[in-house]
Structures are given as C-alpha cells and as structure tokens.
Design a protein around this motif. Structure first.
Motif, mmCIF file in Angstrom:
data_model
loop_
_atom_site.group_PDB
_atom_site.id
_atom_site.type_symbol
_atom_site.label_atom_id
_atom_site.label_comp_id
_atom_site.label_asym_id
_atom_site.label_seq_id
_atom_site.Cartn_x
_atom_site.Cartn_y
_atom_site.Cartn_z
ATOM 1 N N LEU A 5 6.683 -10.820 36.502
ATOM 2 C CA LEU A 5 6.428 -9.409 36.776
ATOM 3 C C LEU A 5 7.559 -8.545 36.251
ATOM 4 C CD1 LEU A 5 5.454 -9.981 40.494
ATOM 5 C CD2 LEU A 5 3.862 -9.486 38.629
ATOM 6 N N CYS A 6 7.196 -7.373 35.771
ATOM 7 C CA CYS A 6 8.162 -6.326 35.463
ATOM 8 C C CYS A 6 8.022 -5.288 36.570
ATOM 9 C CB CYS A 6 7.862 -5.690 34.105
ATOM 10 S SG CYS A 6 8.972 -4.319 33.708
ATOM 11 N N CYS A 7 9.132 -5.008 37.217
ATOM 12 C CA CYS A 7 9.142 -4.057 38.323
ATOM 13 C C CYS A 7 10.013 -2.865 37.935
ATOM 14 C CB CYS A 7 9.694 -4.745 39.571
ATOM 15 S SG CYS A 7 9.727 -3.689 41.026
ATOM 16 N N LEU A 8 9.432 -1.686 37.980
ATOM 17 C CA LEU A 8 10.142 -0.442 37.692
ATOM 18 C C LEU A 8 10.293 0.313 39.006
ATOM 19 C CD1 LEU A 8 8.121 0.653 34.537
ATOM 20 C CD2 LEU A 8 10.194 -0.733 34.621
ATOM 21 N N LEU A 9 11.508 0.769 39.295
ATOM 22 C CA LEU A 9 11.805 1.426 40.568
ATOM 23 C C LEU A 9 12.470 2.776 40.350
ATOM 24 C CD1 LEU A 9 13.315 -1.791 42.079
ATOM 25 C CD2 LEU A 9 11.240 -0.709 42.927
ATOM 26 N N TRP A 10 11.984 3.777 41.058
ATOM 27 C CA TRP A 10 12.559 5.115 41.022
ATOM 28 C C TRP A 10 13.138 5.426 42.398
ATOM 29 C CZ3 TRP A 10 8.461 3.637 38.188
ATOM 30 C CH2 TRP A 10 8.406 4.043 36.847
ATOM 31 N N ALA A 11 14.375 5.866 42.436
ATOM 32 C CA ALA A 11 15.028 6.210 43.702
ATOM 33 C C ALA A 11 14.622 7.613 44.140
ATOM 34 C CB ALA A 11 16.545 6.150 43.544
#
Length: 108
Positions: A5-11
């Motif tokens: 999986l590629c996980c992209l996270l925005w704070a």
C-alpha cells in the motif's frame, strides 16, 4: 498473497509533528501483523502536497485486517483525528529500478 500500500497523509494545520508521533506509534505495530514499512518519507505539506508518504507491505490480507482491527491502534483514534486531516490509501505494486544503460563500447 502480499499486500502493498501507498499511504498519503495530510496533517491538520500546525499538527505535522503530532501526525509523525501518531504514525511512530501505530507503525511500530506492523511487525506483529506480518507487516513492515518499506519506505517512509516526509514532505512539506505545502500547496496540497501530503505531509507524509508511506509504502507498507503485509504478508497477507489477514495481517492487514489484524493491523486495522488492533485495539492498540483503534484506541488512538482521537489522537489520529486531532493530527490527521486526510488519508489516501492505494494498493500498489513495486517495480524494479531500471539501471542506466551500459555505456556504449568504444573502439580503439
């Protein structure tokens, strides 16, 4: 069957450090679910870019499901919600890096 999986996270605004701290905690659980972090990178979160990018691998769907249901992870939902505004998760396949072509032979 492996799951990658590629996980992209925005704070949330001003919460990049809290995002990283939360991820440190939950990613430490991966090994107990036959998972591992392949790569973790941080970006600046500017102009719509994510604050963190992760490549994660699980040996099986059962490992992924176990990680998602892990009570230690789910009990941190409030911390996660306070730090993370958005998450995008994509199944991916790794590709082998193609090395530069060999230099042309020279004739002397």
């Amino acid at each position: 069957m492996r799951i990658r999986l590629c996980c992209l996270l925005w704070a949330r605004p001003g919460a990049a450090e809290a995002l990283a701290a939360y991820e440190d905690k939950v990613l430490a659980l991966l090994g107990e679910h036959d998972g591992r972090i392949l790569q973790r990178a941080r970006a600046d979160g500017a102009a719509g870019r994510p604050d963190e990018i992760q490549l994660i691998e699980f040996a099986s769907r059962a490992g992924y499901d176990g990680f998602m249901a892990d009570e230690r992870r789910t009990s941190l939902a409030g911390e996660r919600d306070a730090a993370i505004a958005r998450t995008e998760l994509y199944p991916v396949e790794l590709v082998k890096h193609r090395s530069d072509p060999a230099p042309a032979a020279t004739t002397e």
